[in-house]
Motif scaffolding. Structure first.
Motif, PDB file in Angstrom:
ATOM      1  N   GLN A  41     -12.610  -8.746  21.403  1.00 27.99           N
ATOM      2  CA  GLN A  41     -12.679  -9.221  20.018  1.00 27.99           C
ATOM      3  C   GLN A  41     -13.215  -8.104  19.105  1.00 27.99           C
ATOM      4  OE1 GLN A  41     -14.999 -12.819  19.611  1.00 27.99           O
ATOM      5  NE2 GLN A  41     -14.192 -13.237  17.572  1.00 27.99           N
ATOM      6  N   MET A  42     -14.198  -7.334  19.584  1.00 28.08           N
ATOM      7  CA  MET A  42     -14.709  -6.198  18.803  1.00 28.08           C
ATOM      8  C   MET A  42     -13.622  -5.149  18.611  1.00 28.08           C
ATOM      9  SD  MET A  42     -17.852  -6.232  17.614  1.00 28.08           S
ATOM     10  CE  MET A  42     -18.666  -4.664  17.555  1.00 28.08           C
ATOM     11  N   ILE A  43     -12.854  -4.897  19.662  1.00 25.42           N
ATOM     12  CA  ILE A  43     -11.757  -3.931  19.574  1.00 25.42           C
ATOM     13  C   ILE A  43     -10.716  -4.408  18.559  1.00 25.42           C
ATOM     14  CG2 ILE A  43      -9.812  -2.920  20.849  1.00 25.42           C
ATOM     15  CD1 ILE A  43     -11.715  -2.941  23.346  1.00 25.42           C
ATOM     16  N   ASP A  44     -10.378  -5.683  18.623  1.00 27.53           N
ATOM     17  CA  ASP A  44      -9.414  -6.249  17.673  1.00 27.53           C
ATOM     18  C   ASP A  44      -9.930  -6.156  16.233  1.00 27.53           C
ATOM     19  OD1 ASP A  44      -7.656  -6.844  19.725  1.00 27.53           O
ATOM     20  OD2 ASP A  44      -8.218  -8.969  19.820  1.00 27.53           O
ATOM     21  N   HIS A  45     -11.223  -6.407  16.055  1.00 29.36           N
ATOM     22  CA  HIS A  45     -11.824  -6.329  14.722  1.00 29.36           C
ATOM     23  C   HIS A  45     -11.765  -4.886  14.199  1.00 29.36           C
ATOM     24  CE1 HIS A  45     -14.363  -7.252  11.341  1.00 29.36           C
ATOM     25  NE2 HIS A  45     -15.305  -6.432  11.748  1.00 29.36           N
ATOM     26  N   TYR A  46     -12.102  -3.933  15.040  1.00 29.89           N
ATOM     27  CA  TYR A  46     -12.019  -2.512  14.682  1.00 29.89           C
ATOM     28  C   TYR A  46     -10.603  -2.166  14.244  1.00 29.89           C
ATOM     29  CZ  TYR A  46     -12.087   2.585  15.371  1.00 29.89           C
ATOM     30  OH  TYR A  46     -11.981   3.937  15.206  1.00 29.89           O
ATOM     31  N   ASN A  47      -9.629  -2.549  15.053  1.00 30.78           N
ATOM     32  CA  ASN A  47      -8.227  -2.239  14.738  1.00 30.78           C
ATOM     33  C   ASN A  47      -7.772  -2.907  13.441  1.00 30.78           C
ATOM     34  OD1 ASN A  47      -7.970  -0.609  16.995  1.00 30.78           O
ATOM     35  ND2 ASN A  47      -7.190  -2.270  18.271  1.00 30.78           N
ATOM     36  N   ALA A  48      -8.197  -4.138  13.224  1.00 28.76           N
ATOM     37  CA  ALA A  48      -7.821  -4.862  12.003  1.00 28.76           C
ATOM     38  C   ALA A  48      -8.427  -4.200  10.765  1.00 28.76           C
ATOM     39  CB  ALA A  48      -8.261  -6.322  12.094  1.00 28.76           C
ATOM     40  N   VAL A  49      -9.684  -3.801  10.850  1.00 27.05           N
ATOM     41  CA  VAL A  49     -10.344  -3.141   9.719  1.00 27.05           C
ATOM     42  C   VAL A  49      -9.670  -1.801   9.441  1.00 27.05           C
ATOM     43  CG1 VAL A  49     -12.497  -2.046   8.953  1.00 27.05           C
ATOM     44  CG2 VAL A  49     -12.545  -4.335   9.977  1.00 27.05           C
ATOM     45  N   SER A  50      -9.451  -1.032  10.486  1.00 30.52           N
ATOM     46  CA  SER A  50      -8.834   0.285  10.318  1.00 30.52           C
ATOM     47  C   SER A  50      -7.434   0.171   9.717  1.00 30.52           C
ATOM     48  CB  SER A  50      -8.777   1.014  11.658  1.00 30.52           C
ATOM     49  OG  SER A  50      -8.259   2.305  11.493  1.00 30.52           O
ATOM     50  N   SER A  51      -6.603  -0.674  10.290  1.00 28.70           N
ATOM     51  CA  SER A  51      -5.237  -0.798   9.772  1.00 28.70           C
ATOM     52  C   SER A  51      -5.232  -1.449   8.387  1.00 28.70           C
ATOM     53  CB  SER A  51      -4.345  -1.567  10.742  1.00 28.70           C
ATOM     54  OG  SER A  51      -4.779  -2.891  10.890  1.00 28.70           O
ATOM     55  N   GLY A  52      -6.157  -2.340   8.129  1.00 28.67           N
ATOM     56  CA  GLY A  52      -6.239  -2.975   6.813  1.00 28.67           C
ATOM     57  C   GLY A  52      -6.555  -1.972   5.710  1.00 28.67           C
ATOM     58  N   PHE A  53      -7.522  -1.087   5.972  1.00 28.33           N
ATOM     59  CA  PHE A  53      -7.861  -0.079   4.963  1.00 28.33           C
ATOM     60  C   PHE A  53      -6.748   0.955   4.828  1.00 28.33           C
ATOM     61  CE2 PHE A  53     -12.229  -1.701   5.225  1.00 28.33           C
ATOM     62  CZ  PHE A  53     -12.540  -1.734   3.866  1.00 28.33           C
ATOM     63  N   ALA A  54      -6.127   1.345   5.926  1.00 29.11           N
ATOM     64  CA  ALA A  54      -5.003   2.292   5.843  1.00 29.11           C
ATOM     65  C   ALA A  54      -3.871   1.683   5.019  1.00 29.11           C
ATOM     66  CB  ALA A  54      -4.508   2.669   7.239  1.00 29.11           C
ATOM     67  N   THR A  55      -3.568   0.423   5.254  1.00 29.73           N
ATOM     68  CA  THR A  55      -2.525  -0.266   4.496  1.00 29.73           C
ATOM     69  C   THR A  55      -2.899  -0.362   3.022  1.00 29.73           C
ATOM     70  OG1 THR A  55      -1.864  -1.530   6.441  1.00 29.73           O
ATOM     71  CG2 THR A  55      -1.232  -2.438   4.299  1.00 29.73           C
ATOM     72  N   ALA A  56      -4.162  -0.662   2.757  1.00 26.10           N
ATOM     73  CA  ALA A  56      -4.620  -0.750   1.367  1.00 26.10           C
ATOM     74  C   ALA A  56      -4.415   0.576   0.631  1.00 26.10           C
ATOM     75  CB  ALA A  56      -6.080  -1.164   1.318  1.00 26.10           C
ATOM     76  N   ILE A  57      -4.585   1.672   1.339  1.00 26.50           N
ATOM     77  CA  ILE A  57      -4.412   2.989   0.715  1.00 26.50           C
ATOM     78  C   ILE A  57      -2.934   3.285   0.477  1.00 26.50           C
ATOM     79  CG2 ILE A  57      -4.662   5.487   1.083  1.00 26.50           C
ATOM     80  CD1 ILE A  57      -7.297   4.760   2.651  1.00 26.50           C
ATOM     81  N   VAL A  58      -2.116   3.133   1.513  1.00 22.11           N
ATOM     82  CA  VAL A  58      -0.712   3.557   1.381  1.00 22.11           C
ATOM     83  C   VAL A  58       0.133   2.635   0.511  1.00 22.11           C
ATOM     84  CG1 VAL A  58      -0.730   4.839   3.557  1.00 22.11           C
ATOM     85  CG2 VAL A  58       0.084   2.472   3.534  1.00 22.11           C
ATOM     86  N   THR A  59      -0.310   1.427   0.275  1.00 21.96           N
ATOM     87  CA  THR A  59       0.490   0.513  -0.553  1.00 21.96           C
ATOM     88  C   THR A  59       0.255   0.691  -2.045  1.00 21.96           C
ATOM     89  OG1 THR A  59      -1.145  -1.248  -0.252  1.00 21.96           O
ATOM     90  CG2 THR A  59       0.760  -1.244   1.241  1.00 21.96           C
ATOM     91  N   VAL A  60      -0.742   1.511  -2.407  1.00 23.64           N
ATOM     92  CA  VAL A  60      -0.965   1.799  -3.821  1.00 23.64           C
ATOM     93  C   VAL A  60       0.074   2.830  -4.250  1.00 23.64           C
ATOM     94  CG1 VAL A  60      -2.583   2.685  -5.534  1.00 23.64           C
ATOM     95  CG2 VAL A  60      -3.429   1.298  -3.629  1.00 23.64           C
ATOM     96  N   LYS A  61       0.914   2.465  -5.191  1.00 22.16           N
ATOM     97  CA  LYS A  61       2.036   3.326  -5.585  1.00 22.16           C
ATOM     98  C   LYS A  61       1.615   4.485  -6.500  1.00 22.16           C
ATOM     99  CE  LYS A  61       5.629  -0.051  -4.798  1.00 22.16           C
ATOM    100  NZ  LYS A  61       5.543   0.105  -3.392  1.00 22.16           N
ATOM    101  N   ASP A  62       0.734   4.218  -7.433  1.00 19.40           N
ATOM    102  CA  ASP A  62       0.300   5.242  -8.384  1.00 19.40           C
ATOM    103  C   ASP A  62      -0.688   6.191  -7.698  1.00 19.40           C
ATOM    104  OD1 ASP A  62      -0.015   6.239 -11.246  1.00 19.40           O
ATOM    105  OD2 ASP A  62      -2.096   5.734 -10.715  1.00 19.40           O
ATOM    106  N   ALA A  63      -0.403   7.484  -7.776  1.00 17.03           N
ATOM    107  CA  ALA A  63      -1.219   8.487  -7.073  1.00 17.03           C
ATOM    108  C   ALA A  63      -2.675   8.475  -7.531  1.00 17.03           C
ATOM    109  CB  ALA A  63      -0.620   9.872  -7.261  1.00 17.03           C
ATOM    110  N   ARG A  64      -2.910   8.344  -8.825  1.00 19.56           N
ATOM    111  CA  ARG A  64      -4.300   8.337  -9.318  1.00 19.56           C
ATOM    112  C   ARG A  64      -5.051   7.114  -8.808  1.00 19.56           C
ATOM    113  NH1 ARG A  64      -2.039  10.570 -14.512  1.00 19.56           N
ATOM    114  NH2 ARG A  64      -2.652  12.750 -14.417  1.00 19.56           N
ATOM    115  N   GLN A  65      -4.373   5.986  -8.791  1.00 21.61           N
ATOM    116  CA  GLN A  65      -5.005   4.768  -8.279  1.00 21.61           C
ATOM    117  C   GLN A  65      -5.246   4.877  -6.777  1.00 21.61           C
ATOM    118  OE1 GLN A  65      -6.276   2.281 -10.141  1.00 21.61           O
ATOM    119  NE2 GLN A  65      -5.675   3.601 -11.840  1.00 21.61           N
TER     120      GLN A  65
END
Length: 130
Positions: A41-65
């Motif tokens: 469960q800790m491993i799953d939580h780590y993976n979810a947090v990591s992929s969630g933040f990576a997704t949050a970054i790459v889905t922002v279209k505007d470079a400044r944002q």
């Protein structure tokens, strides 16, 4: 507040881990995984947090944002470090160093000197090299 909430979630999982879950690296062996449910469960939580933040970054279209998003993720990482949540500091560093995020050269180039230094500090904390 994000760092605190993530830490509370992590701790809720962490406190359930029994020492016997570490025996024979049960979490890494298919036949023994049932013996380490909370480590998994800790491993799953780590993976979810990591992929969630990576997704949050790459889905922002505007470079400044997107630069602001990366800086915000770094700020959350600093707060996690202050809370001694090294587990999720590692997850955030992993998110920022994710290959999809790493390809955003313009974004990394636009980070402030302070943010680059903070990221470097976070990376050194979780580095396996010493």
């Amino acid at each position: 507040e994000v760092a605190r909430q993530l830490t509370l979630i992590s701790f809720d999982i962490y406190k359930k881990i029994h020492v016997t879950e570490f025996f024979r690296a049960a979490w890494s062996k298919e036949k023994l995984k049932h013996l380490a449910p909370h480590i998994l469960q800790m491993i799953d939580h780590y993976n979810a947090v990591s992929s969630g933040f990576a997704t949050a970054i790459v889905t922002v279209k505007d470079a400044r944002q997107r630069v602001k998003m990366v800086q915000r993720v770094i700020e959350i990482g600093i707060k996690l470090l202050e809370l001694h949540n090294y587990h999720l500091v590692s997850a955030l560093v992993s998110a920022i160093n994710n290959s999809a995020v790493g390809r955003l050269k313009f974004t990394h180039a636009r980070l402030s000197k302070k943010s680059r230094q903070q990221l470097q500090d976070l990376e050194s904390v979780v580095s396996m090299e010493g």
